[in-house]
Design a protein around this motif. Structure first.
Motif, short mmCIF file in Angstrom:
data_model
loop_
_atom_site.label_atom_id
_atom_site.label_comp_id
_atom_site.label_asym_id
_atom_site.label_seq_id
_atom_site.Cartn_x
_atom_site.Cartn_y
_atom_site.Cartn_z
N ALA A 126 -0.41 4.15 -1.70
CA ALA A 126 -1.86 4.12 -1.90
C ALA A 126 -2.58 4.90 -0.80
O ALA A 126 -3.54 5.63 -1.06
CB ALA A 126 -2.36 2.68 -1.94
N SER A 154 -1.74 8.05 -12.63
CA SER A 154 -2.07 6.92 -13.49
C SER A 154 -0.89 6.57 -14.39
O SER A 154 -0.01 7.39 -14.66
CB SER A 154 -3.29 7.25 -14.35
OG SER A 154 -3.04 8.42 -15.12
N GLU A 326 -8.14 7.17 -11.58
CA GLU A 326 -7.36 7.20 -10.35
C GLU A 326 -6.73 8.56 -10.08
O GLU A 326 -6.26 8.84 -8.98
CB GLU A 326 -6.28 6.11 -10.36
CG GLU A 326 -5.31 6.19 -11.52
CD GLU A 326 -5.70 5.30 -12.68
OE1 GLU A 326 -4.87 4.48 -13.08
OE2 GLU A 326 -6.83 5.44 -13.19
N ASP A 327 -6.74 9.45 -11.11
CA ASP A 327 -6.20 10.79 -10.92
C ASP A 327 -7.24 11.78 -10.38
O ASP A 327 -6.88 12.90 -10.00
CB ASP A 327 -5.68 11.34 -12.26
CG ASP A 327 -4.47 10.59 -12.77
OD1 ASP A 327 -3.78 9.97 -11.93
OD2 ASP A 327 -4.21 10.61 -13.98
N MET A 359 -15.94 10.04 -9.08
CA MET A 359 -15.29 8.87 -9.65
C MET A 359 -16.19 8.17 -10.67
O MET A 359 -15.71 7.56 -11.62
CB MET A 359 -14.92 7.88 -8.54
CG MET A 359 -13.90 8.40 -7.54
SD MET A 359 -12.27 8.68 -8.25
CE MET A 359 -11.72 7.00 -8.50
N LEU A 412 -5.91 2.41 -2.15
CA LEU A 412 -6.46 3.12 -3.30
C LEU A 412 -6.66 2.20 -4.51
O LEU A 412 -7.72 2.27 -5.14
CB LEU A 412 -5.56 4.30 -3.67
CG LEU A 412 -6.06 5.16 -4.82
CD1 LEU A 412 -7.39 5.80 -4.47
CD2 LEU A 412 -5.06 6.22 -5.21
N PRO A 413 -5.70 1.33 -4.87
CA PRO A 413 -5.95 0.43 -6.01
C PRO A 413 -7.19 -0.43 -5.81
O PRO A 413 -7.96 -0.66 -6.74
CB PRO A 413 -4.68 -0.42 -6.08
CG PRO A 413 -3.62 0.45 -5.48
CD PRO A 413 -4.31 1.18 -4.37
N LEU A 416 -10.32 1.82 -6.27
CA LEU A 416 -10.56 2.12 -7.68
C LEU A 416 -11.14 0.91 -8.41
O LEU A 416 -12.04 1.04 -9.25
CB LEU A 416 -9.27 2.57 -8.34
CG LEU A 416 -8.71 3.91 -7.85
CD1 LEU A 416 -7.33 4.16 -8.43
CD2 LEU A 416 -9.64 5.05 -8.22
#
Length: 459
Positions: A126, A154, A326-327, A359, A412-413, A416
């Protein structure tokens, strides 16, 4: 499910560890020597954690750790030793080991250490993704997040990668469906480049850009004098693609008359040029693509059902960018590295606020639009980082009230998830609390919205 490599020359210990790890639901690679373990590590390419004995014949655990640190420093490692001294632990930690395990050990201790190691591996992955948009010079996308020129971390893009990899080994006809700008041609090229036909030609034709008469000539060629203006014999795209791949883009726009001719080529692998009598045999793999709903076209009688099934041997559905947010950092990184050197070499990355706008945006033009946005922002950027004011007006919004904040000190998760929560809250407020309108603004199904509203406690 993770893949864990266990290296130990003692079969009893090796199999005992493997049994415990498999019971946790993970895949196990087992090796009886350091050399074999490193070979398996390099061959598999998706190892999440390595457990290795310290004292082994030949290459010992110290040598294994040194080589793993060189090959993949981000992969956690753990040393097994019967010599549980402070010196052993210090030596292992200096070599980059995440932890050490002293013989004898209980299964519950193994499970705990494996869970901690996999948590560390996930955090490192992440963090690498999060930092991707901060390190733009020569940005490298991890191999598992890239297939040919396709990029994505993803789950739905990982599924596309797996399908492309499998179908590339065969000669099956492939049908790609996705909105404009999702990368259908990139998928077709990836299949061709990883197939046995890679040395052959890759020929493409946009079926929606040509009239029926021109498309027939383009696909099948024509003889000299076949019609006014046919001053010489011309080879068609099918013949040009012989031994390779023909990519039929926007195949949903083909007329009923041309559908009949396409069906014959797919069935018989032969055709005649316009105005010609000689039958030409070909060996061509056909990949087709469309942004239309061909199921609905078949039901309406505007697309032949038999042709549909001929084209639809292996379907690949490309997700729109709004369903793979997420990409976006990875894709933005890629486009900055690709376009920056010739457009604005001074730019090194995106500001956090600019990334937040990317985003939050709904991306009707998908990946193609994102590339255009990055290129435009590079043109206007004056500092080292692209700012919100460098983005197109459609992404800048009417004011700060529409800004999404990029959280700090989070994986990162988590980032997001927080951005998704903010986006849903803003759409919900904008829709005045009307759920169907909120779902429309977000471009998701109402059923999915209900789940997310409940998940984030938005009433």
């Amino acid at each position: 499910m993770a893949t864990i490599l266990i290296i130990d020359d003692n079969e009893t210990i090796r199999e005992g560890l493997a049994y415990t790890v498999r019971r946790m639901g993970h895949e196990v690679l087992a090796a009886s020597s350091g050399g074999d373990g490193l070979r398996q590590f390099q061959h598999h390419g998706e190892v999440s954690f390595v457990i290795t004995d310290l004292k082994m014949e030949g290459m010992d655990g110290v040598a294994v750790l040194r080589e793993l640190r060189r090959l993949a420093p981000e992969v956690p490692t753990m040393i097994i030793t019967a010599y549980g001294t402070v010196e052993t632990a210090v030596e292992a930690m200096k070599l980059g080991a995440f932890d050490f395990l002293t013989k004898p050990f209980a299964p519950e201790v193994v499970r705990l250490k494996v869970e901690r190691a996999l948590d560390l591996a996930a955090a490192r992955r992440a963090q690498r993704l999060l930092e991707a948009h901060k390190e733009y010079l020569e940005a490298e996308i991890a191999p598992r997040h890239r297939f040919a020129d396709l990029i994505g971390a993803s789950d739905n893009m990982a599924a596309v990668f797996r399908t492309v990899q499998k179908v590339a080994r065969t000669d099956a006809t492939v049908f790609i469906h996705g909105e404009s700008g999702t990368g259908k041609e990139l998928v077709a090229r990836a299949i061709h480049e990883h197939s046995a036909r890679a040395e052959g030609p890759f020929i493409k034709v946009n079926c929606g850009a040509l009239t029926e008469t021109l498309l027939e000539s383009e696909l099948f060629g024509h003889e000299k004098g076949a019609f006014t203006g046919a001053i010489k014999t011309k080879m068609g795209r099918f013949q040009l693609a012989d031994g390779g791949t023909l990519f039929l883009d926007e195949v949903g726009d083909v007329s009923p008359a041309m559908q009949v001719k396409l069906l014959r080529v797919l069935q018989e692998h032969e055709f005649e040029r316009v105005g010609g009598e000689s039958t030409i045999k070909i060996d061509v793999r056909v990949i087709s693509a469309t942004n239309k709903d061909l199921d609905a076209e078949v039901a309406a009688g505007s697309f032949r059902e038999d042709l549909y099934y001929r084209l639809h041997i292996v379907p690949i559905a490309l997700p729109p960018l709004r369903e793979r947010r997420e990409d976006i950092p990875l894709l933005a990184t890629h486009f900055l590295a690709k376009l920056g050197p010739r457009t604005n070499p001074a730019v090194r990355g995106l500001s956090d606020s600019a990334l937040g706008r990317l985003m939050a945006y709904h991306w009707p033009g998908n990946v193609r639009e994102l590339e255009n946005v990055v290129e435009q922002a590079l043109v206007f950027a004056e500092g080292e980082h692209i700012a919100v004011e460098d983005l197109p007006a459609t992404l800048q919004g009417p004011g700060d009230g529409d800004t999404l904040d990029v959280p700090k000190e989070m994986s990162l998760p988590e980032i997001l998830e927080d951005l998704e929560r903010q986006l849903i809250r803003k759409a919900f407020d904008k829709a005045g609390g009307v759920k169907t309108e909120t779902a429309r603004l977000l471009g998701i199904k109402t059923s999915a919205l209900y789940y997310k509203l409940d998940k984030y406690g938005i009433a």
